[in-house]
Every structure is written in structure tokens, then in C-alpha cells.
Scaffold this motif. Sequence first.
Motif, PDB file in Angstrom:
ATOM      1  N   CYS A 116      47.250  36.981  42.853  1.00  0.00           N
ATOM      2  CA  CYS A 116      45.838  36.635  42.831  1.00  0.00           C
ATOM      3  C   CYS A 116      45.421  35.879  44.094  1.00  0.00           C
ATOM      4  O   CYS A 116      44.328  36.122  44.652  1.00  0.00           O
ATOM      5  N   LEU A 117      46.278  34.974  44.564  1.00  0.00           N
ATOM      6  CA  LEU A 117      45.932  34.198  45.754  1.00  0.00           C
ATOM      7  C   LEU A 117      45.908  35.061  47.008  1.00  0.00           C
ATOM      8  O   LEU A 117      45.007  34.943  47.844  1.00  0.00           O
ATOM      9  N   VAL A 118      46.887  35.937  47.163  1.00  0.00           N
ATOM     10  CA  VAL A 118      46.971  36.735  48.385  1.00  0.00           C
ATOM     11  C   VAL A 118      45.936  37.857  48.395  1.00  0.00           C
ATOM     12  O   VAL A 118      45.261  38.107  49.402  1.00  0.00           O
ATOM     13  N   SER A 119      45.768  38.534  47.245  1.00  0.00           N
ATOM     14  CA  SER A 119      44.823  39.659  47.208  1.00  0.00           C
ATOM     15  C   SER A 119      43.373  39.195  47.096  1.00  0.00           C
ATOM     16  O   SER A 119      42.445  39.927  47.461  1.00  0.00           O
ATOM     17  N   GLY A 120      43.173  37.979  46.595  1.00  0.00           N
ATOM     18  CA  GLY A 120      41.814  37.480  46.412  1.00  0.00           C
ATOM     19  C   GLY A 120      41.109  38.128  45.249  1.00  0.00           C
ATOM     20  O   GLY A 120      39.873  38.016  45.147  1.00  0.00           O
ATOM     21  N   GLU A 121      41.813  38.843  44.382  1.00  0.00           N
ATOM     22  CA  GLU A 121      41.211  39.528  43.242  1.00  0.00           C
ATOM     23  C   GLU A 121      41.724  38.915  41.941  1.00  0.00           C
ATOM     24  O   GLU A 121      42.877  38.496  41.864  1.00  0.00           O
ATOM     25  N   LEU A 122      40.863  38.887  40.939  1.00  0.00           N
ATOM     26  CA  LEU A 122      41.247  38.423  39.611  1.00  0.00           C
ATOM     27  C   LEU A 122      40.996  39.571  38.638  1.00  0.00           C
ATOM     28  O   LEU A 122      39.889  39.768  38.138  1.00  0.00           O
ATOM     29  N   ILE A 123      42.050  40.349  38.415  1.00  0.00           N
ATOM     30  CA  ILE A 123      41.942  41.516  37.539  1.00  0.00           C
ATOM     31  C   ILE A 123      42.250  41.040  36.124  1.00  0.00           C
ATOM     32  O   ILE A 123      43.390  40.700  35.802  1.00  0.00           O
ATOM     33  N   VAL A 124      41.223  40.986  35.304  1.00  0.00           N
ATOM     34  CA  VAL A 124      41.354  40.403  33.962  1.00  0.00           C
ATOM     35  C   VAL A 124      42.398  41.135  33.120  1.00  0.00           C
ATOM     36  O   VAL A 124      43.241  40.499  32.475  1.00  0.00           O
ATOM     37  N   PRO A 125      42.390  42.485  33.044  1.00  0.00           N
ATOM     38  CA  PRO A 125      43.425  43.155  32.223  1.00  0.00           C
ATOM     39  C   PRO A 125      44.848  42.833  32.690  1.00  0.00           C
ATOM     40  O   PRO A 125      45.748  42.674  31.864  1.00  0.00           O
ATOM     41  N   LEU A 126      45.012  42.747  34.030  1.00  0.00           N
ATOM     42  CA  LEU A 126      46.336  42.425  34.552  1.00  0.00           C
ATOM     43  C   LEU A 126      46.763  41.019  34.129  1.00  0.00           C
ATOM     44  O   LEU A 126      47.894  40.795  33.664  1.00  0.00           O
ATOM     45  N   VAL A 175      52.085  47.550  38.539  1.00  0.00           N
ATOM     46  CA  VAL A 175      51.951  48.645  39.506  1.00  0.00           C
ATOM     47  C   VAL A 175      50.635  49.403  39.274  1.00  0.00           C
ATOM     48  O   VAL A 175      49.917  49.758  40.228  1.00  0.00           O
ATOM     49  N   HIS A 176      50.303  49.645  37.993  1.00  0.00           N
ATOM     50  CA  HIS A 176      49.083  50.408  37.684  1.00  0.00           C
ATOM     51  C   HIS A 176      47.832  49.675  38.147  1.00  0.00           C
ATOM     52  O   HIS A 176      46.937  50.288  38.754  1.00  0.00           O
ATOM     53  N   TRP A 177      47.742  48.343  37.864  1.00  0.00           N
ATOM     54  CA  TRP A 177      46.524  47.601  38.211  1.00  0.00           C
ATOM     55  C   TRP A 177      46.483  47.166  39.671  1.00  0.00           C
ATOM     56  O   TRP A 177      45.442  46.666  40.120  1.00  0.00           O
ATOM     57  N   SER A 178      47.554  47.388  40.420  1.00  0.00           N
ATOM     58  CA  SER A 178      47.552  46.954  41.832  1.00  0.00           C
ATOM     59  C   SER A 178      47.641  48.129  42.797  1.00  0.00           C
ATOM     60  O   SER A 178      48.051  47.953  43.948  1.00  0.00           O
ATOM     61  N   GLY A 179      47.315  49.326  42.328  1.00  0.00           N
ATOM     62  CA  GLY A 179      47.238  50.444  43.272  1.00  0.00           C
ATOM     63  C   GLY A 179      48.020  51.666  42.887  1.00  0.00           C
ATOM     64  O   GLY A 179      48.052  52.632  43.662  1.00  0.00           O
ATOM     65  N   GLY A 180      48.687  51.683  41.772  1.00  0.00           N
ATOM     66  CA  GLY A 180      49.447  52.853  41.340  1.00  0.00           C
ATOM     67  C   GLY A 180      50.625  53.120  42.254  1.00  0.00           C
ATOM     68  O   GLY A 180      51.327  52.181  42.673  1.00  0.00           O
TER      69      GLY A 180
END
Length: 435
Positions: free
Chosen positions: A34-44, A88-93
Amino acid sequence: MVSDPSDAQALLDAQRRSYLNGAICLVCGLLFHCLVSGELIVPLVLSQLVLIGAFLVMVLTLGRGWLTSTRAGILGGLFGLLSATLFVHWSGGPASPYIHIFGALPFMLALFTPGSSLPTLVSGFTALVAMMTVSLLDRRPLRLVVLQAFFGLALLTLAFLGTRLYQRVIHAQRRAHEERLQALERLAESERLRGRAERERAEVERLVLVGQLAAGVAHEVNNPLAFVKANLSYLTREADDPARPLDREEFKSLLEETQQGVLRIQQIVTDLKDFSRAGHMGEEEQGDLAEALREAGRLASVRLGDGTEVALELGAALPPVRLGQRHIVQVMVNLLLNAVDAIEQAQPPRRPLIRVRAWRETDHVRVQVEDNGPGIPPEALSRLFEPFFTTKPPGKGTGLGLALCREYVGRVGGTLHAENRAEGGARFILSLPLA
């Protein structure tokens, strides 16, 4: 042999730590992503928190009830696979930077469940299927999917072989440990048998000495018994003669002589009984050397005869020594009887003379037993303390006496050796450490 139950407990503890470390790694990995990508993917985030909780539940329930080590390994593999698949699925497959986790998962399970290969196989094949599924869903070329599957199968084989190798090493160590324990048990049993044989050998040798002493007991007892009988007969006659005045001083003197004779007989019987009684020898940690020398002299006197002179020269205030009292007595009786046997074989015959001297040196007490016999033959001097070696005629010894004496003395750090005197005769030199 039953395996140590602490081995199974140690394996459970290691698995608990592994699952706790897995939960911590999931938390750290989620925060780092989350810190490096800057994204907060709720399902992940939600899926990973659920799996983190599942790992913590396994830590608390492992080894209790139905959750055995093998079942926990399989569940841990499935949870880890599910976590990896979702990541893997939520971060780009297939383009995810975490795609390589599918190849690492079998090795991770091999570390988490070293006691069984089943979790590694289940999670490895499942990870292989999951990786192929992700690639097919992303419409990757079939050739690429096949290559990924082959590479994943190779990694799974390596993980399986590593687990099997680890298990063989553990089993080999356990077998070596069990064989070591069995060897120690056999060694302890042989030591017990050796100790029993040694005690029996010591008892036999002591009884042989008693047999040698018994030959002179009748003569030694007869002397005090004769004047006891004579005194009692005289006292009876005096008491039966009413005309003879009663001399109280004479009566007192006769009674004292009679009492001394009875005490001498009692002392002989007591010494022989104490010396020959069964039981372990050497229980004592120390012995009174002066008293042991006097007791040995009394015991040997029934065998030495009236013509034998034993000169006992004891230094002032001899300290206690490390050898037990009964062992000292047996050693000294052996030396005294050996001396008189040697003198009896001397030609021409001579009046036996045995000198026993004892004095203290710096850290030990030295005892010398000297005789005026023919000395020790040079060819026998080097073998004198060997078991079953004897220079006596058949029937006069077992050949164990001097060997046992040296063994007793050596066991407490002392020494015993023999030499010939320049003026003739033999000399035995005994050195005993202070208690």
C-alpha cells in the motif's frame, strides 16, 4: 525404544512460530504494497486481514483437538495459496510483481511442515493450478502457460525432495540417538555385571584368607582356653576345701587371668566373624590405619605361629587414609600371610621375622612390610600382581590376593609394589593418600 515425546512438542512449537511469522509477513507485505503503490485496494486488504486472522487461529489451536500437525500444514498451504492468488490477482494478474510467489510457495510449506511431505505436495500442485488459471484468464499464450507449468513442476519437485531429505536426516538422527541410548544401557548393564563379579571375586578371596587363618585358630584358642580351664579347676578345688583360708588377692588375680583368656578368645572369634561376613566392601570413604594394622596383626596371629615375631612400628598420630577400613585389613592380612608363607619355604629354616612400619609423609601415609625370607625370584617380580599368578604350591592360594590388593589401593590413588631387600628377604611398599 519409545521416542521422546518432547520431539513432537518441539515440532508443534516450531510450526506455531512458523504460522505466527507467516501472519506477520502478510501484515508487513500488505503495508509495504500500500505504501509503495499508493493504492488502497479494499478487497485486497479485507482478504488479507481474513487470512491473517486464520493464521493466528491456527497458532492458538494447533495440536489441540482435531487440528494435527499434518492438517495444519495442509490448511496453512491452502491459506497461503489463497493469499498469494488474491495478491497476484488484485495487483496486476500475470503482470503482477508478486507472480513468482507461486514458485516459492512449495518451499515455504516445506519449511513450515518439515515433518510431512503431504502439505508440500498439496499446496505445490494447487499453486501450479492457480498460476496456470491466472495466466489462462489473462489470455496468455498456451506455450507460455506450459512453460510456466513445467517450471512450477520443477520447483515443486525440488521442494518435495528437500522435504524428504530433511525427514531422512531427522529419522537418522533419531535412530542414532536411540542406538546411543541402547549402547549406554548395555554399557550400564555390563558395568553392573562387572561390579557384581568384582564383589564376588573379593568375597571369594576373603573367604580363602579366612580358610588360611582357620588352620591356626584351634592352636590360638587352645592357649587361653587351657589356663582358663586350669584357673577354673583351681578355683573350684579351693572353694570345695573348707579348711583352706580364702586368699582374696590370689582369687582376684586368677579371675583377672581367666577374664583375659576369655576376652582373647572372644576377640579372635569377633575378628574372624567381622572379616568373613558377607556384604559390600569399601563402603567407607576413609579408614583408621593404626587400628586396621592392629586388627590385621590379630587376625594374622592365628596363622603365624608362636615362633613368628611381628614388629609393629607406627608413627605418631597417623592420620586417616582414603582407603576403607576393611580393605586396609584385607590388604595387610594378605601381605602378612604372604610373608610367613615365603619364610616357611626358606632354606635353611629360620625364625620368622616380619617388620611392619608406618609413617606419614607430605600428602600420604607410607607402610612397609619386610620379612627375612628368601626374597622374590627375579622372574616372578614383574608378574607378582597379575591375577591368578602365584609362586605358592597348589592349594595354598588363588593367585588373586595381591592383584586385588593393588586394585583396591590404586582405586583411591595409592600405590603398592614389591622389591627385594639388599640384606635378604622381600619388602612390600604401600602408599595411601590422606583422607
